[in-house]
Design a protein around this motif. Structure first.
Motif, PDB file in Angstrom:
ATOM      1  N   UNK A 150       0.892  -1.338   0.192  1.00 16.83           N
ATOM      2  CA  UNK A 150      -0.044   0.105  -0.097  1.00 16.83           C
ATOM      3  C   UNK A 150       0.849   1.409   0.005  1.00 16.83           C
ATOM      4  N   UNK A 151       2.017   1.250   0.608  1.00 20.46           N
ATOM      5  CA  UNK A 151       2.952   2.437   0.695  1.00 20.46           C
ATOM      6  C   UNK A 151       3.477   2.430  -0.697  1.00 20.46           C
TER       7      UNK A 151
ATOM      8  N   UNK B 197       0.024   4.971  -0.736  1.00 15.19           N
ATOM      9  CA  UNK B 197      -0.930   5.040   0.332  1.00 15.19           C
ATOM     10  C   UNK B 197       0.143   4.959   1.581  1.00 15.19           C
ATOM     11  N   UNK B 198      -0.580   5.291   2.812  1.00 12.86           N
ATOM     12  CA  UNK B 198      -0.135   5.226   4.293  1.00 12.86           C
ATOM     13  C   UNK B 198       0.400   3.758   4.448  1.00 12.86           C
ATOM     14  N   UNK B 199       1.390   3.872   5.287  1.00 12.73           N
ATOM     15  CA  UNK B 199       2.132   2.590   5.630  1.00 12.73           C
ATOM     16  C   UNK B 199       0.814   1.647   6.416  1.00 12.73           C
ATOM     17  N   UNK B 200       0.651   0.532   5.639  1.00  6.56           N
ATOM     18  CA  UNK B 200      -0.453  -0.259   6.102  1.00  6.56           C
ATOM     19  C   UNK B 200      -0.073  -1.754   5.917  1.00  6.56           C
ATOM     20  N   UNK B 201       0.244  -2.239   7.037  1.00  7.83           N
ATOM     21  CA  UNK B 201       0.302  -3.894   6.936  1.00  7.83           C
ATOM     22  C   UNK B 201      -0.690  -4.712   6.520  1.00  7.83           C
TER      23      UNK B 201
ATOM     24  N   UNK C 221       2.507   8.900  -6.333  1.00  8.00           N
ATOM     25  CA  UNK C 221       1.372   9.779  -6.179  1.00  8.00           C
ATOM     26  C   UNK C 221       0.289   8.478  -6.127  1.00  8.00           C
ATOM     27  N   UNK C 222      -0.860   8.806  -5.539  1.00  6.35           N
ATOM     28  CA  UNK C 222      -2.024   7.739  -5.156  1.00  6.35           C
ATOM     29  C   UNK C 222      -2.465   7.288  -6.381  1.00  6.35           C
ATOM     30  N   UNK C 223      -2.740   5.941  -6.954  1.00  2.00           N
ATOM     31  CA  UNK C 223      -3.208   5.767  -8.176  1.00  2.00           C
ATOM     32  C   UNK C 223      -5.002   6.027  -8.048  1.00  2.00           C
TER      33      UNK C 223
END
Lengths: 413, 413
Positions: A286-287, A291-295, B4-6
């Motif tokens: 996700x990173x 996106x934010x750091x999301x395990x 950048x976020x997809x």
């Protein structure tokens, strides 16, 4: 001019009702189990920007993504798995999704595979994932779902093979392997199919030194789960997963590039069908997508392989060929209104009922009911109309019985 | 380097759990109704040879088919509706499908629409069709399903508009219209939206003579159902369709090229959302595809429009936000085994249960349950372990209660 009959594309399938019945049985069992474990439904689009999909699955896999340019000159691709699109969702909507997020997703994916291998190009994937927690309990819960699903599907003998990218990295490091890591792991992944000899031969062809290969197998034989993986395994017992149903296997690699921790896949001894589940932990995806750091951790269930497998192993329960309980026959113009009234009443009482639309001979109508597996046929002729009755033929026993129209619903329930 | 976020492609949507709940409610209601009427499930591939799809929907529509060249240099296209692929199935497998064949099919279709009109490019179509009978009872049964579905969805005010291509052809003939038939019908089809004045303006722009336009509206005003259509309508009453819910409307055309007899679509007075069902009889399509002469009639339900519509009209029943009944809290290392045992026992008893994977503060865990709409939280701390108890917090009332672990399942059922 008569046209030639169109064909279905190779690697694609039309599912007629009898096959759909089996597929729906498996799909509904999966949904039911996922929801029992607290997973929520999610769906993502069939088409995504190619830039979202490419570079996540490995170079070889990228070639198998169906991709093209749309009318607006955008480079787009068809869904290749459910993990990357959901990671996109987590990156896009991170403000409005409470974590941990437990989602299930059941949608087809497409892979431009070589059909000569007997592979399908459109398969139905059924995924569960837990986002936003690094707790080994999350990994253990995923394994518990796999175990429960396969138990419910009546599998007598299956093994969830468990490994970790950490274990594999430690082995590579111990062997001083710093180059061609992916290539070596790709060969190692075939251990289950071709054994130590087969893997050795492949590695020799790949110009890996004998000393390295010897070291590799030495470290594989003494490999142990790392601390995190051990903590996952330690929780399996209270979650009801028997030791007979999982095994630490340091040769399991899993193809996809994005895994970072534990990885797991399920094999069945028979038939030789490849893995029926596959998954693992992917804490960076996700990173990577901005996106934010999301395990994250999860697994996919391959519905098509599972269906092939339980069909071959005869694990199917006795599914009725059709859900239709009764065919209301067509006795012709004179009584059609009474017959339609009956079928409407049955449906209003939630009895699945079909009406035969043409005034064909009764014998033909019985044969039709039989070919569909409909267990009863209702006949209203002039005599039945006169007495507000209906004759019910039991298609299994052949027995016929005339009862009052008001009793039909009760008779069938 | 942060990427950048997809983004999700325009005209496509990600469905988060709350929206999925509504979509699944409608989908399951449709499946249940279809099965009650004796329809069987069928699915066809997402991709077909372009030659199968093209030339069936009209020239304008062909441009909206997502089509491309695959790795094997085949011209292929994405499913544009469910009718043509099933007609292909009937042409291909005609030896093994007993007729009449009643199938339902619920799958997405793709249309490269102009998104500026606020249209979706991926929508879920839900189709029922009856193949292999020319009986007007089959047409009437399709209308009865539409009526039942919309009643079950709590629509207070809807109208199934009924017409026939035969009626339209008779009108054209009476007006001596022999050229530009499709173009004239396309304008006429907008009658419901833009009225007689609007249609007249369009026809003038299309260079249709004033005399022809006058004749057209004259014959429309006196048009009556043809014999076949009247026979369909005559059977609606016994099938439970009220006269308030359908109307003969000689201005209805339906866009698709393949219709041959009755055509029907459903409109709702509010909101202004276009038709929510559309269908008709298409007796030549399977023969056109090279199959045997197989008459056919059916309808599609547009799930996306229906969902938009019932959401706007507030017709939704009180759906729970989640199916998860209880969140088992994580009180930390000391009691995690007891907590996992409890969640496993709940699941074994088919109580949908989630486990909070991290040992966060209880307040945070309560807040999490609340945000997901999970009605209960179970807590097992050291005191509870000692006494084989569990504390249950009712998230609606805030009330807490400590009960024996053996009573939890009963408490929640």
């Amino acid at each position: 001019m008569k046209q030639s009959v169109p064909q279905t594309l190779k690697g694609f399938r039309d599912f007629l009702p009898e096959v759909m019945t089996v597929r729906n049985y498996v799909k509904n069992l999966l949904i039911e189990t996922f929801e029992t474990f607290g997973f929520e439904p999610l769906e993502t689009p069939t088409l995504e920007y190619s830039s979202t999909l490419m570079g996540k699955y490995g170079d070889e896999a990228d070639k198998l993504v169906y991709s093209f340019t749309d009318n607006g000159d955008r480079q787009i691709g068809m869904r290749y798995d459910l993990t990357v699109p959901t990671a996109k969702v987590l990156a896009m909507y991170n403000q409005q999704i409470p974590l941990p997020f437990k989602r299930y997703q059941i949608q087809p994916v497409w892979r431009a595979e070589n059909t000569q291998k007997g592979r399908y190009r459109e398969v139905l994937q059924c995924d569960i994932d837990i986002f936003g927690t690094s707790s080994p309990t999350a990994d253990a819960e995923i394994l518990a779902v796999i175990n429960t699903v396969l138990q419910k599907l009546n599998f007598k003998s299956f093994t969830i093979l468990i490994n970790s990218r950490t274990v594999l990295n430690n082995i590579l490091e111990a062997c001083d392997i710093t180059e061609n890591k992916n290539s070596i792991l790709q060969s190692l992944d075939k251990f289950g199919k071709i054994g130590e000899d087969g893997v050795t031969k492949e590695l020799i062809i790949k110009n890996i030194s004998k000393a390295t290969i010897t070291a590799l197998f030495k470290y594989i034989k003494i490999a142990q789960p790392d601390e995190y993986l051990q903590s996952v395994i330690d929780q399996l017992k209270v979650l009801g997963v028997s030791e007979n149903n999982y095994k630490f296997d340091p040769t399991v690699v899993r193809g996809l590039d994005y895994y970072t921790g534990p990885i797991f896949e399920t094999i069945v001894t028979e038939p030789k069908i490849g893995s029926i589940t596959g998954g693992g932990r992917y804490d960076n995806l996700i990173k990577t997508l901005g996106g934010p750091d999301t395990p994250a951790v999860g697994t996919t269930f391959g519905l098509d392989r599972i269906v092939d497998c339980i069909t071959e192993l005869n694990l199917l329960p006795n599914l009725p060929k059709t859900k239709t309980k009764i065919l209301v026959a067509n006795f012709g113009e004179e009584t059609i209104s009474e017959s339609l009234k009956l079928v409407t009443e049955l449906r209003n009482n939630n009895v699945a009922s079909s009406f035969y639309p043409d005034a064909d001979k009764l014998g033909k109508q019985f044969k039709y009911a039989d070919s569909l597996g409909i267990p009863f046929v209702a006949i209203i002729g002039p005599d039945e109309v006169k007495n507000n009755q209906v004759t019910i033929k039991n298609m299994t026993t052949g027995e016929q019985k005339t009862i009052n129209q008001s009793e039909v619903v009760k008779f069938l329930l």
